[in-house]
Design an enzyme around this catalytic site. Structure first.
Site, short mmCIF file in Angstrom:
data_model
loop_
_atom_site.label_atom_id
_atom_site.label_comp_id
_atom_site.label_asym_id
_atom_site.label_seq_id
_atom_site.Cartn_x
_atom_site.Cartn_y
_atom_site.Cartn_z
N GLU A 186 0.85 -1.19 0.00
CA GLU A 186 0.00 0.00 0.00
C GLU A 186 0.89 1.25 0.00
O GLU A 186 1.89 1.29 0.68
CB GLU A 186 -0.88 -0.03 1.26
CG GLU A 186 -1.89 1.08 1.33
CD GLU A 186 -2.64 1.23 0.03
OE1 GLU A 186 -3.36 0.31 -0.35
OE2 GLU A 186 -2.49 2.29 -0.65
N GLY A 229 8.57 11.88 10.53
CA GLY A 229 8.05 11.05 11.61
C GLY A 229 6.96 10.15 11.06
O GLY A 229 6.95 9.84 9.87
N CYS A 242 5.53 5.20 9.43
CA CYS A 242 6.11 4.48 8.29
C CYS A 242 7.60 4.74 8.06
O CYS A 242 8.41 3.83 8.14
CB CYS A 242 5.31 4.79 7.04
SG CYS A 242 3.57 4.45 7.24
C1 UGA Z 1 4.39 7.47 3.83
C2 UGA Z 1 4.48 7.43 2.30
O1 UGA Z 1 4.44 8.75 1.77
C3 UGA Z 1 3.35 6.59 1.71
O2 UGA Z 1 3.52 6.48 0.31
C4 UGA Z 1 3.38 5.20 2.35
O3 UGA Z 1 2.31 4.39 1.89
C5 UGA Z 1 3.26 5.33 3.85
O4 UGA Z 1 4.37 6.14 4.33
C6 UGA Z 1 3.33 3.95 4.44
O5 UGA Z 1 4.35 3.27 4.27
O6 UGA Z 1 2.31 3.47 4.96
P1 UGA Z 1 2.93 8.86 5.61
O7 UGA Z 1 3.92 8.39 6.60
O8 UGA Z 1 1.48 8.71 5.91
O9 UGA Z 1 3.18 8.14 4.19
O10 UGA Z 1 3.14 10.42 5.37
P2 UGA Z 1 4.05 11.35 4.43
O11 UGA Z 1 3.20 12.39 3.87
O12 UGA Z 1 4.87 10.56 3.51
O13 UGA Z 1 5.00 12.04 5.51
C7 UGA Z 1 5.98 11.30 6.24
C8 UGA Z 1 6.86 12.25 7.03
O14 UGA Z 1 7.69 13.02 6.17
C9 UGA Z 1 6.09 13.29 7.84
O15 UGA Z 1 6.73 13.46 9.08
C10 UGA Z 1 6.15 14.55 7.01
O16 UGA Z 1 6.03 15.72 7.74
C11 UGA Z 1 7.56 14.40 6.43
N1 UGA Z 1 7.76 15.16 5.18
C12 UGA Z 1 7.10 14.81 4.06
C13 UGA Z 1 8.64 16.22 5.17
O17 UGA Z 1 9.27 16.57 6.19
N2 UGA Z 1 8.84 16.89 4.00
C14 UGA Z 1 8.20 16.58 2.86
O18 UGA Z 1 8.45 17.22 1.83
C15 UGA Z 1 7.30 15.50 2.88
#
Ligand code: UGA
Length: 463
Positions: A177, A286, A289
């Protein structure tokens, strides 16, 4: 995928979903685990016309779901759950064994949390696999949806066989996923791709059937062997984590050189080979995932006697970024944190979710408390979860309550309401105008004009 293509797919999908229950052979699907992934999966597959039974051993959660309550904050999910329950394609049960026996395809969507040594803790997945083995009453496809270490498919096949009584007929598959919390329903309905990992062709027909509306809408489907599908999931998450750590490190350099990281990221991202997404510097990644999956990926590689040096570096940079934030807050407050009131705005690990797992806000709260500050915490939806993780903080009903008489404000999550702060009012409510913006969302010219002492990540110019 460009916007036009996404939009076209969305339209086709809406049409397909509305006719799905009447057009396609519906498959009997079980989803074991009703967390962020399982619940979204179950509801959306039911919306595609499949006959979906979601099971969880948490009887309280199932009771709440059966009462129409959604136990997590996920935009759009309630509408899909309500709709599918009403049309009779989705139901919930606290008896996973019965649900397994009634289904043809069983998705495993239970947690794979990080163990103390950084590996994925497989006890829940293994428990479900054994339960499936004991309840095999005809051909079934057992499909992992949870993020599982490479080689799990093979291991589960053995586990299921060993737990089964008598002759067995089943296939194991992997269907990773890729949805993000906070936009999970949209990500599920308009994915960039769907990946099926199988070691025989037999399960493919049912898997395609289950996802028929997405296939018909032109979403790319990729069929591989199981180990490859499992690796795609880890490699994709690790790559995104690397991208974030890369820009966070560049941001630290910008802080020293006076360059503006926001423009640097834009200038880099406009190169199509790089892309603009996942280049937002912040307090470090954070959530449930990236921290866990990158560690598990590194561990898996070590079992194959190799170091994933780039992924290891991304993890080290992420730890460093979390310390860097604390140092910046300390500097901004001239080291005078003791007995000060600090408002922490945003507790979730990112916007649009109530999830606080591995949230950088937790590090900040713990640090401020250690330094003797009073922490006035506020988040639009994640307060209840953070209360369990950091009960010593003071939790405020509103942003204004948190800010009133504060000596400093720290913005930790990019919620919409923090993107358009009324800085004049905030200044009038605070004891002294000090603001740290860990997400680069607060307008810098206005902060300057109002005489705030402020800092953000990488000297970003925020308009
Ligand atoms: C992540 C992946 O993006 C999904 O594709 C994957 O399915 C999911 O993990 C999983 O393995 O279940 P998620 O953890 O829900 O999704 O959220 P993200 O939007 O990816 O953000 C992850 C972290 O990275 C957050 O702490 C967010 O603040 C940080 N982030 C994200 C940044 O610091 N900068 C960015 O440009 C993007």
């Amino acid at each position: 995928m460009n916007f036009q293509m996404t939009f076209k797919r969305l339209i086709v999908l809406v049409l397909m979903v509305s006719v799905a229950p009447h057009m396609y052979a519906s498959r009997k699907v079980a989803v074991i685990g009703t967390g962020y992934v399982g619940l979204v999966l179950g509801a959306c597959l039911a919306d595609f016309g499949n006959d979906v039974l979601c099971a969880d051993i948490d009887t309280d959660k199932i009771k709440r779901l059966n009462n129409g309550e959604i136990p997590i904050y996920e935009p759009g999910l309630k509408e899909v759950v309500d709709r599918t329950c009403k049309q009779g394609t989705l139901s919930f049960s606290d008896d996973p064994e019965a649900v397994i026996r009634q289904s043809e395809v069983v998705f495993i969507a239970v947690g794979t949390p990080m163990s103390d040594d950084g590996k994925a803790d497989m006890r829940y997945v293994d428990g479900v696999a054994k339960m499936i083995g004991k309840n095999l009453n005809g051909y079934k496809i057992i499909c992992t949806k949870s993020t599982v270490p490479i080689g799990t498919g093979k291991r589960l096949r053995k586990l299921i066989k060993e737990s089964a009584v008598g002759a067995v007929d089943f296939d194991v598959a992997s269907n990773p996923e890729f949805l993000k919390e906070g936009s999970a329903v949209k990500d599920f309905l308009v994915p960039d791709r769907v990946v099926f990992g199988t070691d025989t062709d037999r399960p493919l027909e049912a898997l395609y059937d289950i996802y028929r509306p997405l296939h018909a809408a032109g979403v790319p489907f990729l069929c591989t062997d199981i180990a490859t599908a499992e690796t795609i999931k880890y490699a994709a998450n690790a790559f995104l984590a690397v991208k974030i750590s890369f820009i966070n490190e560049v941001a630290q350099l910008c802080d020293r050189t006076g360059a503006d990281v926001k423009s640097v990221a834009k200038g880099m991202g406009l190169d199509n080979r790089i892309g603009t997404k996942f280049l937002n510097p912040g307090p470090g990644f954070g959530g449930s995932c990236f921290p866990k999956d990158t560690c598990a990926f590194v561990h898996k590689a070590k079992q194959s006697f190799m170091d994933l040096k780039i992924v290891e570096a991304a993890l080290a940079v992420n730890d460093n970024q979390k310390r860097f934030i604390l140092k910046k807050i300390h500097e901004l407050m001239n080291g005078c944190i003791e007995k000060k009131k600090v408002a922490v705005l945003g507790l979730a690990f990112k916007a649009n979710t109530d999830d606080v797992r591995y949230s950088p806000s937790l590090n900040v709260i713990e640090y401020l408390l250690e330094q003797g500050a009073t922490v006035a915490a506020y988040d639009p939806v994640a307060m209840e979860n953070m209360k369990k993780a950091a009960p010593q903080a003071m939790y405020c009903e509103s942003m204004i309550e948190a800010i009133t008489d504060a000596d400093a404000v720290v913005v930790m999550t990019e919620w919409d309401e923090f993107c358009s702060l009324d800085l004049t009012r905030i200044k009038s409510l605070m004891k002294q105008p000090i603001l740290f913006d860990a997400r680069n969302i607060v307008k810098t010219a206005q902060l300057k004009e109002l005489g705030f002492a402020f800092a953000n990540i990488g000297n970003a110019k925020v308009e």
